[in-house]
Design a protein around this motif. Structure first.
Motif, mmCIF file in Angstrom:
data_model
loop_
_atom_site.group_PDB
_atom_site.id
_atom_site.type_symbol
_atom_site.label_atom_id
_atom_site.label_comp_id
_atom_site.label_asym_id
_atom_site.label_seq_id
_atom_site.Cartn_x
_atom_site.Cartn_y
_atom_site.Cartn_z
ATOM 1 N N ARG A 123 0.969 -1.191 0.030
ATOM 2 C CA ARG A 123 -0.060 0.124 -0.103
ATOM 3 C C ARG A 123 0.858 1.221 0.261
ATOM 4 O O ARG A 123 0.519 2.259 -0.350
ATOM 5 C CB ARG A 123 -0.814 -0.083 1.227
ATOM 6 C CG ARG A 123 -0.405 0.380 2.449
ATOM 7 C CD ARG A 123 -1.405 -0.015 3.505
ATOM 8 N NE ARG A 123 -0.859 0.395 4.737
ATOM 9 C CZ ARG A 123 -1.316 1.341 5.693
ATOM 10 N NH1 ARG A 123 -2.283 1.919 5.570
ATOM 11 N NH2 ARG A 123 -0.672 1.572 7.017
ATOM 12 N N SER A 177 0.437 3.989 -2.877
ATOM 13 C CA SER A 177 0.330 5.455 -2.753
ATOM 14 C C SER A 177 1.174 6.195 -3.261
ATOM 15 O O SER A 177 0.818 7.475 -4.197
ATOM 16 C CB SER A 177 0.188 5.605 -1.032
ATOM 17 O OG SER A 177 0.217 7.051 -0.886
ATOM 18 N N GLN A 209 0.235 6.257 -7.086
ATOM 19 C CA GLN A 209 -0.948 7.076 -7.513
ATOM 20 C C GLN A 209 -0.586 8.410 -7.306
ATOM 21 O O GLN A 209 -0.969 9.330 -8.181
ATOM 22 C CB GLN A 209 -1.916 6.605 -6.723
ATOM 23 C CG GLN A 209 -3.360 7.432 -6.784
ATOM 24 C CD GLN A 209 -3.357 8.456 -5.768
ATOM 25 O OE1 GLN A 209 -2.730 9.031 -4.895
ATOM 26 N NE2 GLN A 209 -4.860 8.987 -6.026
ATOM 27 N N ARG A 233 -7.816 0.656 -4.509
ATOM 28 C CA ARG A 233 -8.423 0.200 -3.133
ATOM 29 C C ARG A 233 -8.567 -1.251 -3.259
ATOM 30 O O ARG A 233 -8.571 -2.052 -2.191
ATOM 31 C CB ARG A 233 -9.661 0.881 -3.070
ATOM 32 C CG ARG A 233 -9.382 2.286 -2.501
ATOM 33 C CD ARG A 233 -10.709 2.931 -1.821
ATOM 34 N NE ARG A 233 -11.890 2.685 -2.882
ATOM 35 C CZ ARG A 233 -12.286 3.696 -3.715
ATOM 36 N NH1 ARG A 233 -11.582 4.701 -3.949
ATOM 37 N NH2 ARG A 233 -13.292 3.340 -4.465
ATOM 38 N N VAL A 259 -5.597 0.239 -0.078
ATOM 39 C CA VAL A 259 -5.202 1.695 0.226
ATOM 40 C C VAL A 259 -6.555 2.413 0.780
ATOM 41 O O VAL A 259 -7.574 2.225 -0.114
ATOM 42 C CB VAL A 259 -4.423 2.471 -0.855
ATOM 43 C CG1 VAL A 259 -3.891 3.791 -0.234
ATOM 44 C CG2 VAL A 259 -3.273 1.712 -1.475
ATOM 45 N N LEU A 284 -7.033 8.460 2.035
ATOM 46 C CA LEU A 284 -5.747 8.700 1.803
ATOM 47 C C LEU A 284 -5.166 9.199 0.320
ATOM 48 O O LEU A 284 -4.673 9.700 -0.035
ATOM 49 C CB LEU A 284 -4.622 7.655 2.115
ATOM 50 C CG LEU A 284 -3.202 7.563 1.762
ATOM 51 C CD1 LEU A 284 -2.725 6.326 2.759
ATOM 52 C CD2 LEU A 284 -2.959 7.187 0.634
ATOM 53 N N LEU A 285 -6.081 8.183 -0.508
ATOM 54 C CA LEU A 285 -5.891 8.560 -2.018
ATOM 55 C C LEU A 285 -6.405 9.955 -2.404
ATOM 56 O O LEU A 285 -5.946 10.328 -3.301
ATOM 57 C CB LEU A 285 -6.574 7.424 -2.693
ATOM 58 C CG LEU A 285 -5.905 6.159 -2.659
ATOM 59 C CD1 LEU A 285 -6.448 4.935 -3.048
ATOM 60 C CD2 LEU A 285 -4.641 5.881 -3.353
ATOM 61 N N ASN A 325 -3.937 12.506 -1.518
ATOM 62 C CA ASN A 325 -3.029 12.282 -2.816
ATOM 63 C C ASN A 325 -3.447 13.269 -3.838
ATOM 64 O O ASN A 325 -2.629 14.126 -4.432
ATOM 65 C CB ASN A 325 -2.717 10.945 -3.140
ATOM 66 C CG ASN A 325 -1.680 10.176 -2.062
ATOM 67 O OD1 ASN A 325 -1.368 10.791 -0.987
ATOM 68 N ND2 ASN A 325 -1.340 8.931 -2.260
ATOM 69 N N CYS A 362 0.504 10.187 2.913
ATOM 70 C CA CYS A 362 0.810 9.587 1.875
ATOM 71 C C CYS A 362 1.554 8.596 2.210
ATOM 72 O O CYS A 362 1.803 7.314 1.285
ATOM 73 C CB CYS A 362 1.342 10.188 0.664
ATOM 74 S SG CYS A 362 3.436 10.570 1.315
#
Length: 250
Positions: free
Chosen positions: A68, A72, A75, A150, A155, A159-160, A163, A221
């Protein structure tokens, strides 16, 4: 970004005009893939899923301790490139190119920053306002990208999205710096106004706090988990969670 080049004969193919005595087997398609293929997890020609390849590549380069973390970072890099291209076009030209996932190609094995190129260059109709940018980048790319990450790498959605907000703020900050250095305050102001409108979007509103070009995100992140890694400039933490007795989940 450039439009794709025409096809050329591969190794072992007969010269132009020659008549082959037997069919020449077509080689397996090489990278790159379209971003649509990456988000959908399709792997034409027997290739591995491109997003898994990218995450594995980032994990190997960073020696990431868990998938993960690499997902992260991967991404965040792709989000930064997408926002940079779209916001730059909107500010400089007031128009957006069609950045549809089926037109944009990407090599998951390439180094950072992610190189993207279009198989066809064509403008989108209408003005490049915040709504058009959200349709193009947020809904066209970052939401399907996040859904895939995900599903396969666990993840967290927050969080995403953090980001995505961090990548947008970074693109806007660099565009502001470039425009003001060149005496184009009008472009810097337009970049700021578009970015403000984008951060009012429901998918970005809760990702962080933005004051001028300074952004402080509300999530992490996970880069601090990489060997030798630290905190990013917009991190929600003021010191590495590794120094805390309880740690942090990211």
């Amino acid at each position: 970004m450039t439009a794709g080049a025409g096809a050329t004969a591969g190794p072992g193919a007969p010269p132009p005009g020659a008549r082959a005595s037997s069919p020449v087997p077509a080689p397996l398609p090489a990278w790159p893939v379209t971003l649509a293929e990456a988000y959908e997890g399709s792997a034409p020609g027997g290739r591995r899923d491109a997003l898994r390849v990218r995450v594995d590549t980032v994990a190997g380069r960073l020696r990431a301790p868990e998938p993960r973390v690499a997902a992260s970072v991967a991404q965040l890099g792709l989000a930064a490139r997408l926002w940079s291209v779209a916001l730059g076009c909107a500010v400089l030209y007031g128009r957006l190119p069609d950045l549809g996932p089926r037109l944009l190609r990407w090599d998951p094995l390439a180094s950072a920053p992610d190189d993207l190129w279009l198989t066809e260059v064509r403008p989108l109709p209408g003005d490049a306002d915040a709504a058009a940018l959200a349709r193009t980048v947020l809904h066209g790319h970052l939401e399907p990208l996040a859904a895939a990450l995900r599903t396969h790498h666990g993840v967290a959605a927050g969080l995403l999205r953090g980001n995505s907000g961090s990548a947008l703020a970074g693109a806007a900050r660099e565009l502001d710096r470039w425009a003001r250095a060149g005496g184009r305050d009008d472009l810097a102001d337009r970049a700021g106004a578009l970015t403000d409108d984008l951060f009012a979007h429901p998918l970005l509103r809760a990702t962080g706090t933005r004051t001028g070009t300074v952004f402080r995100r509300h999530s992490c992140c996970l880069y601090y988990r990489v060997p030798g890694g630290g905190l990013c400039g917009d991190c929600c933490f003021t010191r590495s969670p590794r120094s805390s007795p309880r740690g942090a989940s990211g």
